[in-house]
Design a protein around this motif. Structure first.
Motif, mmCIF file in Angstrom:
data_model
loop_
_atom_site.group_PDB
_atom_site.id
_atom_site.type_symbol
_atom_site.label_atom_id
_atom_site.label_comp_id
_atom_site.label_asym_id
_atom_site.label_seq_id
_atom_site.Cartn_x
_atom_site.Cartn_y
_atom_site.Cartn_z
ATOM 1 N N ALA A 187 0.838 -1.202 0.000
ATOM 2 C CA ALA A 187 0.000 0.000 0.000
ATOM 3 C C ALA A 187 0.877 1.258 0.000
ATOM 4 C CB ALA A 187 -0.917 -0.012 1.214
ATOM 5 N N ARG A 188 1.926 1.236 0.834
ATOM 6 C CA ARG A 188 2.818 2.399 0.873
ATOM 7 C C ARG A 188 3.500 2.624 -0.480
ATOM 8 N NH1 ARG A 188 4.269 4.746 5.661
ATOM 9 N NH2 ARG A 188 3.493 3.780 7.597
ATOM 10 N N ASP A 189 3.912 1.553 -1.132
ATOM 11 C CA ASP A 189 4.535 1.673 -2.451
ATOM 12 C C ASP A 189 3.543 2.262 -3.458
ATOM 13 O OD1 ASP A 189 6.841 0.587 -1.390
ATOM 14 O OD2 ASP A 189 6.460 -1.435 -2.161
ATOM 15 N N TYR A 208 1.938 7.074 -6.561
ATOM 16 C CA TYR A 208 0.930 8.066 -6.942
ATOM 17 C C TYR A 208 1.425 9.482 -6.639
ATOM 18 C CZ TYR A 208 -3.597 10.327 -7.516
ATOM 19 O OH TYR A 208 -4.616 11.153 -7.944
ATOM 20 N N LEU A 209 2.100 9.640 -5.508
ATOM 21 C CA LEU A 209 2.573 10.971 -5.128
ATOM 22 C C LEU A 209 3.700 11.481 -6.012
ATOM 23 C CD1 LEU A 209 2.472 10.787 -1.226
ATOM 24 C CD2 LEU A 209 0.914 12.014 -2.741
ATOM 25 N N ILE A 210 4.397 10.579 -6.684
ATOM 26 C CA ILE A 210 5.397 11.030 -7.656
ATOM 27 C C ILE A 210 4.717 11.829 -8.762
ATOM 28 C CG2 ILE A 210 6.998 10.244 -9.448
ATOM 29 C CD1 ILE A 210 7.711 7.900 -7.586
ATOM 30 N N ARG A 211 3.537 11.372 -9.147
ATOM 31 C CA ARG A 211 2.787 12.051 -10.212
ATOM 32 C C ARG A 211 1.964 13.217 -9.677
ATOM 33 N NH1 ARG A 211 -0.540 7.204 -12.089
ATOM 34 N NH2 ARG A 211 0.011 6.475 -9.999
ATOM 35 N N TYR A 212 1.391 13.029 -8.482
ATOM 36 C CA TYR A 212 0.498 14.061 -7.925
ATOM 37 C C TYR A 212 0.904 14.335 -6.472
ATOM 38 C CZ TYR A 212 -2.117 12.274 -11.909
ATOM 39 O OH TYR A 212 -2.484 11.866 -13.162
ATOM 40 N N PRO A 213 2.002 15.052 -6.283
ATOM 41 C CA PRO A 213 2.570 15.200 -4.931
ATOM 42 C C PRO A 213 1.686 15.946 -3.947
ATOM 43 C CG PRO A 213 3.677 16.645 -6.510
ATOM 44 C CD PRO A 213 2.816 15.739 -7.317
ATOM 45 N N LEU A 214 0.726 16.716 -4.417
ATOM 46 C CA LEU A 214 -0.097 17.512 -3.514
ATOM 47 C C LEU A 214 -1.429 16.846 -3.182
ATOM 48 C CD1 LEU A 214 0.483 21.088 -5.014
ATOM 49 C CD2 LEU A 214 1.698 19.967 -3.141
ATOM 50 N N SER A 215 -1.616 15.602 -3.566
ATOM 51 C CA SER A 215 -2.890 14.933 -3.321
ATOM 52 C C SER A 215 -3.229 14.923 -1.829
ATOM 53 C CB SER A 215 -2.850 13.492 -3.829
ATOM 54 O OG SER A 215 -3.989 12.775 -3.380
ATOM 55 N N PRO A 216 -4.292 15.610 -1.403
ATOM 56 C CA PRO A 216 -4.621 15.620 0.031
ATOM 57 C C PRO A 216 -5.076 14.250 0.515
ATOM 58 C CG PRO A 216 -6.338 16.708 -1.247
ATOM 59 C CD PRO A 216 -5.214 16.440 -2.188
ATOM 60 N N THR A 217 -5.779 13.521 -0.335
ATOM 61 C CA THR A 217 -6.299 12.217 0.069
ATOM 62 C C THR A 217 -5.173 11.237 0.383
ATOM 63 O OG1 THR A 217 -8.225 12.569 -1.341
ATOM 64 C CG2 THR A 217 -7.783 10.309 -0.640
ATOM 65 N N ILE A 218 -4.228 11.113 -0.534
ATOM 66 C CA ILE A 218 -3.156 10.127 -0.358
ATOM 67 C C ILE A 218 -2.197 10.567 0.742
ATOM 68 C CG2 ILE A 218 -1.326 8.851 -1.503
ATOM 69 C CD1 ILE A 218 -4.236 8.227 -2.412
ATOM 70 N N ASN A 219 -1.907 11.843 0.814
ATOM 71 C CA ASN A 219 -1.026 12.319 1.891
ATOM 72 C C ASN A 219 -1.633 12.066 3.267
ATOM 73 O OD1 ASN A 219 1.498 13.560 0.875
ATOM 74 N ND2 ASN A 219 0.102 14.806 -0.350
ATOM 75 N N LEU A 220 -2.954 12.232 3.398
ATOM 76 C CA LEU A 220 -3.587 11.978 4.690
ATOM 77 C C LEU A 220 -3.563 10.488 5.026
ATOM 78 C CD1 LEU A 220 -4.999 13.360 7.043
ATOM 79 C CD2 LEU A 220 -7.185 12.972 5.884
ATOM 80 N N LEU A 227 -7.086 2.492 8.841
ATOM 81 C CA LEU A 227 -7.668 3.105 7.649
ATOM 82 C C LEU A 227 -9.092 2.600 7.475
ATOM 83 C CD1 LEU A 227 -4.713 2.904 5.090
ATOM 84 C CD2 LEU A 227 -5.179 4.610 6.859
ATOM 85 N N LYS A 228 -10.023 3.528 7.441
ATOM 86 C CA LYS A 228 -11.429 3.170 7.320
ATOM 87 C C LYS A 228 -11.731 2.768 5.876
ATOM 88 C CE LYS A 228 -16.089 5.037 7.969
ATOM 89 N NZ LYS A 228 -16.892 6.237 8.328
ATOM 90 N N ILE A 232 -1.214 8.388 4.179
ATOM 91 C CA ILE A 232 0.150 8.106 4.639
ATOM 92 C C ILE A 232 0.351 8.600 6.069
ATOM 93 C CG2 ILE A 232 2.581 8.689 4.262
ATOM 94 C CD1 ILE A 232 2.022 8.648 1.267
ATOM 95 N N ASP A 233 -0.195 9.780 6.381
ATOM 96 C CA ASP A 233 -0.113 10.294 7.753
ATOM 97 C C ASP A 233 -0.775 9.328 8.731
ATOM 98 O OD1 ASP A 233 1.198 12.530 6.863
ATOM 99 O OD2 ASP A 233 -0.574 13.838 6.896
ATOM 100 N N ASP A 234 -1.928 8.782 8.340
ATOM 101 C CA ASP A 234 -2.626 7.832 9.208
ATOM 102 C C ASP A 234 -1.797 6.567 9.413
ATOM 103 O OD1 ASP A 234 -4.789 9.494 9.578
ATOM 104 O OD2 ASP A 234 -6.004 8.604 7.990
ATOM 105 N N LEU A 235 -1.179 6.076 8.332
ATOM 106 C CA LEU A 235 -0.326 4.891 8.460
ATOM 107 C C LEU A 235 0.852 5.164 9.386
ATOM 108 C CD1 LEU A 235 -0.193 3.492 4.800
ATOM 109 C CD2 LEU A 235 -1.288 2.434 6.781
#
Length: 580
Positions: free
Chosen positions: A240-242, A247-259, A270-271, A261-264
């Motif tokens: 999942a982390r990979d 995804y963040l390489i392509r879209y580094p500002l994604s709030p959904t994916i960054n959050l 993760l709900k 990762i913060d939860d992990l």
């Protein structure tokens, strides 16, 4: 008492109270204007007719004013409560304003009538769904048409309804109906994988998620989010982390994916995105609303988003989509309310707070909007979105110095300049140019062109600025010819090329280009003014004066207006240099 008043009496109590106020002697809406009063200054008040209220409701719907339409149809129904056409209009207005409960009550009446009742059956199907009555929902879905946006919505909903009845394979098979149309592969793959996920069939889910990630759906944040959460839940956190890192390489500002990762990192669970067929149906409606919104059918997209929230009220991304639809229709109070409902722990909170500030500005309170944005700027020191919105707000208000300052703050937060940052330098360059700081403006525009070579907007703005300053005309010509080749129907760019020819003294070519520009952008005062100048230079003085007069009618700036009025009085001087 009619069946309508029996079923939805509460709706008509409000309407009746409004109608009483509207039909009083003092009502401006129903009284004749003074022109039609008799010599004594009085006139009879004409009561609104059913036909008039119906036509007013239809017009309000065309104008996407569902609130007004609902009022007109309600007034008409007070006089003729069993009319199927009025009932249908009231039903459509209720959907348009998001009054799902009223729409549901009207749908129960409409499905008993003969004729095309596809939309009421859809509303009743959704009502059955939220009560987990899958067989009832299926029966109503069978009554909906296979035309319009239903070609997308119906297979998606039927798949989740079928899953609710317990048949996973049949549920996935329902999605095959999407194969008849181009462009739905992404949604089919996404929903097939989630059906397997929700049903607990890990082997099938593994296969379908992997297939989806290989296709166009692999670019979609909703699929990456769902698949990543699924991987964590099935004991594959590193995978999942990979997935998230890729995804963040392509879209580094994604709030959904960054959050996520913060939860992990914080060890928070993760709900799951979906936990039931009803959640899946809500996701299907959200997917449809997103697709329809991209087709600029904003009103219909909003209705499907209301349907989404009907099934899943706690769905922040749907609420954001609905707020964006309200923005598209300039319904800023509604947008502000929707954005304010996003929880501060949501991945969408920062975006919602930023858009809340923009809505506040559009409602006339720039100071409060600035305060909100500064809060966001302080809370997210590595982010530039709120700074860009603050700069855009000042640019919209024509506070050019402040706009340039705020774009500069955003630029200073960037660790490195990437191609996608061209728009920051372009916007700041415009702010500098408008605030008469040409040296700084030119530097930024050249930087924007370096980051995004051959972008027609940048080519045009920089080249036109050179032309207007009588500088670098040969280079400007090459740039504008390229820009026109990239945007052959852009009146502003063609105007720039025509103005270049004018500056070079090639007045015949200037006229040809400027006439084309006016045909494409007829309501722009500057383009009409330019054509007037070109006409004067080729001896067409009457046409020149007409174009200048037209430019005045189109509300130019005060400085432009003074110059045009002088030209209407005296014409142009003999030498072009005197015009600078």
């Amino acid at each position: 008492m009619s069946i309508l008043k029996t079923v939805i009496g509460g709706f008509f109590v409000t309407a009746a109270l409004s109608a009483c106020a509207g039909s009083s002697q003092s009502s401006e809406r129903d009284a004749l204007p003074k022109t039609f009063q008799d010599a004594g200054g009085t006139t009879d008040v004409y009561q609104p007719s059913v036909t008039g209220q119906y036509l007013a409701g239809r017009h309000a719907m065309r104008e996407q004013n569902a609130d007004a339409a609902s009022k007109y149809f309600a007034d008409a129904l007070l006089q003729n409560s069993d009319d199927i056409i009025l009932l249908t209009g009231a039903f459509q207005a209720a959907l348009g304003m998001g009054d799902i409960e009223t729409a549901l009550q009207l749908a129960q009446i409409l499905v008993k009538e003969e004729g095309e009742n596809s939309a009421p059956h859809l509303v009743l199907a959704l009502d059955a769904l939220r009560e987990n009555k899958y067989l009832v929902a299926e029966e109503h879905l069978k009554q909906t048409s296979d035309t319009g946006f239903n070609v997308l919505v119906k297979p998606l909903l039927r798949s989740w309804v079928t899953l609710g009845s317990g048949d996973v394979n049949a549920a996935i098979a329902e999605l095959d109906a999407l194969d008849k149309f181009d462009g739905f592969d992404t949604l089919k793959q996404y929903h097939a994988a989630m059906i397997a996920d929700v049903s607990g069939q890990q082997e099938l889910a593994d296969e379908l998620y992997a297939d989806a990630m290989q296709g166009p759906a692999g670019q979609a944040v909703r699929l990456v989010q769902a698949y990543g959460i699924y991987l964590v839940r099935t004991g594959r956190e590193q995978e999942a982390r990979d997935l998230f890192d890729d995804y963040l390489i392509r879209y580094p500002l994604s709030p959904t994916i960054n959050l996520l990762i913060d939860d992990l990192d914080a060890g928070r669970p993760l709900k799951p995105m979906l936990s039931s067929p009803v959640d899946g149906a809500a996701e299907a409606l959200y997917s449809a609303a997103s697709v329809i919104g991209r087709e600029r059918a904003v009103g219909i997209a909003a209705t499907y988003t209301y349907f989404t929230l009907m099934l899943k009220p706690d769905f922040p991304v749907a609420r954001v989509l609905l707020a964006e639809a309200a923005e598209d229709r300039d319904r800023w109070t509604e947008a502000l309310d929707l954005y304010s409902q996003i929880d501060e722990n949501s991945a969408y909170y920062k975006n919602a707070r930023t858009r809340q500030a923009w809505a506040t500005y559009k409602l006339g309170d720039q100071n409060e909007a600035s305060r909100i944005l500064e809060e966001v700027i302080d809370a997210y020191p590595n982010d530039i979105e709120a700074l860009v919105v603050l700069a855009d707000m000042n640019r919209d208000a024509k506070n050019w110095n402040e706009a340039a300052l705020q774009y500069g703050r955003a630029v200073s937060r960037l660790p490195a300049f990437e191609n996608r940052h061209w728009s920051l330098f372009y916007a700041r360059g415009i702010a500098y140019e408008q605030s008469k700081q040409w040296a700084l403006a030119e530097t930024d525009l050249l930087k924007a062109l370096e980051l995004r070579p051959d972008h027609p907007q940048v080519l045009n703005y920089l080249a036109y600025s050179w032309v207007d300053r009588d500088e670098n005309l040969d280079k400007a010509k090459d740039m504008l010819i390229k820009a026109v080749s990239l945007r052959p129907r852009d009146g502003y760019i063609i105007d720039s090329l025509g103005w270049l020819y004018y500056r070079l003294g090639d007045f015949e070519d200037a006229v040809a280009q400027l006439e084309k520009a006016v045909s494409l952008q007829a309501a722009d005062p500057t383009i009409n003014d330019h054509l007037g100048d070109a006409y004067w230079r080729v001896g067409r003085s009457d046409e020149a004066r007409y174009q200048w007069q037209r430019a005045l009618w189109l509300e130019p700036t005060e400085e432009q207006a003074r110059e045009i009025e002088q030209k209407l009085k005296d014409g142009l001087p003999n030498k072009i240099k005197a015009e600078n």
